[in-house]
Write an enzyme that holds these catalytic residues in place. Structure first.
Site, short mmCIF file in Angstrom:
data_model
loop_
_atom_site.label_atom_id
_atom_site.label_comp_id
_atom_site.label_asym_id
_atom_site.label_seq_id
_atom_site.Cartn_x
_atom_site.Cartn_y
_atom_site.Cartn_z
N TYR A 202 -0.44 -9.79 0.89
CA TYR A 202 0.58 -9.16 1.74
C TYR A 202 0.54 -9.75 3.15
CZ TYR A 202 -3.37 -6.09 3.19
OH TYR A 202 -4.57 -5.60 3.63
N ARG B 136 -2.71 -11.86 3.96
CA ARG B 136 -4.06 -11.54 3.52
C ARG B 136 -4.27 -12.10 2.11
NH1 ARG B 136 -7.52 -7.98 4.62
NH2 ARG B 136 -8.73 -9.77 4.03
N HIS C 125 -7.25 -8.80 -2.16
CA HIS C 125 -8.57 -8.20 -1.95
C HIS C 125 -8.56 -6.74 -2.36
CE1 HIS C 125 -6.18 -7.35 1.63
NE2 HIS C 125 -6.88 -6.21 1.72
N HIS D 196 -10.63 -3.23 -1.15
CA HIS D 196 -11.56 -2.65 -0.17
C HIS D 196 -12.60 -1.81 -0.91
CE1 HIS D 196 -9.03 -3.63 3.37
NE2 HIS D 196 -8.04 -3.48 2.52
N TYR E 3 0.85 -1.21 0.00
CA TYR E 3 0.00 0.00 0.00
C TYR E 3 0.87 1.25 0.00
CZ TYR E 3 -4.29 -2.50 1.28
OH TYR E 3 -5.39 -3.32 1.29
FE LIG Z 1 -6.14 -4.49 2.67
#
Ligand SMILES: [Fe+2]
Length: 234
Positions: A142, A152, A155, A157, A103
């Site tokens: 990640y 995770r 995905h 969000h 991110y």
């Molecule tokens: Fe996330």
């Protein structure tokens, strides 16, 4: 003034306390919730206006000088009510990691590269048929330190605004066939299997653009028996 919202189906949503998803242990309430009635100003505005959303906001691959790295994808679908009627004029926002699972955020310092051509945030408004469409790249998995070797599942969000700031729903979209899904407590903490699987998008051959992008369909149902699980903050 008291407005009564439709009663939610508790079976669909993740529990506030799911010990396998470790951070819920600290953040879940230990006492009953106090219900604060909404006031008129909270229920009537302000609302994001159409003018604030630009035409290109839904294309996350065109926000910088160059093309982002990764597998280009189309993510699209409809926002629907409990009777599968379209919900138009809904502000849909997405945010996601880049193709390497990183991110653009100070908190995310794990050793995967940033992409100078990818921010990972986009938004659009549903049309008269409740339809939305984003162009982006497939996010990578990640690590998240929830438990040993925690990753995770890939995905995106999603946030959906209603007619007021208090009417905001937040959820995550996953990808079909992701081997990490059974190992991701943020996914598996939704105990109802059918509801959980409604968070998994469908590969969509029809919307796949030759030599350009693969298509994934993700319909979002706001309530009712087929409702999409949403994240609830205590
Ligand atoms: Fe996330």
């Amino acid at each position: 003034m008291t407005l009564i919202f439709p009663k939610e189906s508790l079976a669909v949503f993740p529990k506030h306390l799911s010990p396998d998803y470790r951070s819920t242990v600290k953040r879940s309430p230990s006492k009953p919730l106090i219900i604060v009635p909404h006031t008129l100003s909270e229920l009537t505005g302000p609302v994001y206006g159409h003018n604030a959303v630009q035409e290109g906001d839904a294309d996350l691959t065109k926000q910088h000088k160059g093309e982002p790295l990764g597998e280009r994808i189309i993510v699209h679908g409809h926002v629907l009510d409990e009777d599968k009627r379209p919900v138009p004029d809904t502000l849909v926002e997405i945010w996601q990691a880049n193709a390497c699972g990183r991110y653009v955020h100070n908190v995310d310092q794990h050793p995967a590269p940033l992409d100078p051509n990818f921010t990972g945030a986009g938004r659009t408004i549903t049309d008269k048929k409740g339809y939305y469409r984003f162009i982006t790249v497939k996010p990578g998995a990640y690590p998240w330190r929830n438990h040993p070797n925690a990753w995770r599942a890939a995905h995106i969000h999603f946030s959906l605004f209603g007619r007021a700031f208090t009417q905001r729903l937040v959820t995550q979209m996953y990808f079909p066939g992701d081997p990490l899904l059974p190992y991701d407590p943020m996914f598996t903490c939704i105990e109802n299997e059918a509801a959980r699987n409604r968070l998994v998008s469908a590969f969509d051959w029809e919307s796949t653009i030759p030599e350009q992008a693969l298509g994934y369909r993700f319909d979002i149902v706001l309530r009712g028996r087929e409702e999409t699980p949403m994240e609830k903050m205590p």
